[in-house]
Design an enzyme around this catalytic site. Sequence first.
Site, PDB file in Angstrom:
ATOM      1  N   HIS A 148       0.838  -1.195   0.000  1.00  0.00           N
ATOM      2  CA  HIS A 148       0.000   0.000   0.000  1.00  0.00           C
ATOM      3  C   HIS A 148       0.878   1.252   0.000  1.00  0.00           C
ATOM      4  O   HIS A 148       2.102   1.166   0.127  1.00  0.00           O
ATOM      5  CB  HIS A 148      -0.924   0.017   1.228  1.00  0.00           C
ATOM      6  CG  HIS A 148      -2.074  -0.931   1.138  1.00  0.00           C
ATOM      7  ND1 HIS A 148      -1.975  -2.257   1.510  1.00  0.00           N
ATOM      8  CD2 HIS A 148      -3.347  -0.762   0.693  1.00  0.00           C
ATOM      9  CE1 HIS A 148      -3.130  -2.862   1.316  1.00  0.00           C
ATOM     10  NE2 HIS A 148      -3.985  -1.979   0.826  1.00  0.00           N
ATOM     11  N   LYS A 152      -0.130   4.651   4.721  1.00  0.00           N
ATOM     12  CA  LYS A 152      -0.954   3.675   5.425  1.00  0.00           C
ATOM     13  C   LYS A 152      -0.190   3.166   6.639  1.00  0.00           C
ATOM     14  O   LYS A 152       0.951   2.698   6.528  1.00  0.00           O
ATOM     15  CB  LYS A 152      -1.332   2.520   4.508  1.00  0.00           C
ATOM     16  CG  LYS A 152      -2.300   1.525   5.132  1.00  0.00           C
ATOM     17  CD  LYS A 152      -2.772   0.504   4.116  1.00  0.00           C
ATOM     18  CE  LYS A 152      -3.718  -0.522   4.710  1.00  0.00           C
ATOM     19  NZ  LYS A 152      -4.954   0.094   5.227  1.00  0.00           N
TER      20      LYS A 152
END
Length: 236
Positions: A148, A152
């Site tokens: 990601h 994140k």
Amino acid sequence: MSDPLPILVHGASGRMGQTLLRLCGEADPPCRAVAGVRREVRQRVVGGVPQFSSRELQGTPAFDVAIDFSLPVAFDGVLALCLERGAALVSGTTGLSDEQRHALAAAARRIPVLWASNFSLGVAVLEELVERAGAALPGWDCDIVEMHHSRKVDAPSGTALSLGEAATRAGAEPRYASLRAGDIVGEHAVQFTGAGERVELVHRAGNRDIFARGALHAAARLAGREPGHYRLRDLL
């Protein structure tokens, strides 16, 4: 042609809420946002959709399904509203407490509800494939790698954990690896490795619109169903 499905967008000021409002008219079957609910209201109408604060839930227009991408502190209110009005609830709010999960399970005896960590239709299919592969390949190593964007914080991702739960149901023992880099929207790979061979199941998200489209898909197919706790894969 049937009238568009009236939905309430709960958490309208967030990234997902704004995307839902933007894509609502493109859903198939069509949906119509009757209201957006946000923590504070600075503008009463946004894009033709009336806006309400979280303190004004009782004043929202009639709706068939609420789509909730908010915060745990706001979750109890929208769940109570859906129960009061007999409306379905689709939620992707993360960080719910055990008490809130129990309340959601109890609500499923009275209304149709769906909670998911990921609303990509492709990930819903991936979860089913993982479960099937795990059952068909007993004793193989199972590794889940997720990537990601660099902002994140949580790792493994909620989606990776859901995929791991699917593998565990099939008897596998998943291991996890996480990478945070650049602006990656989301990639998940589940790898089963045996002696001399390897099976890889992969999903890559190209943009965040897929999650809003999946939530709208779920809302359209959850409306009018019998009470129960549904999964996204049940509505494909």
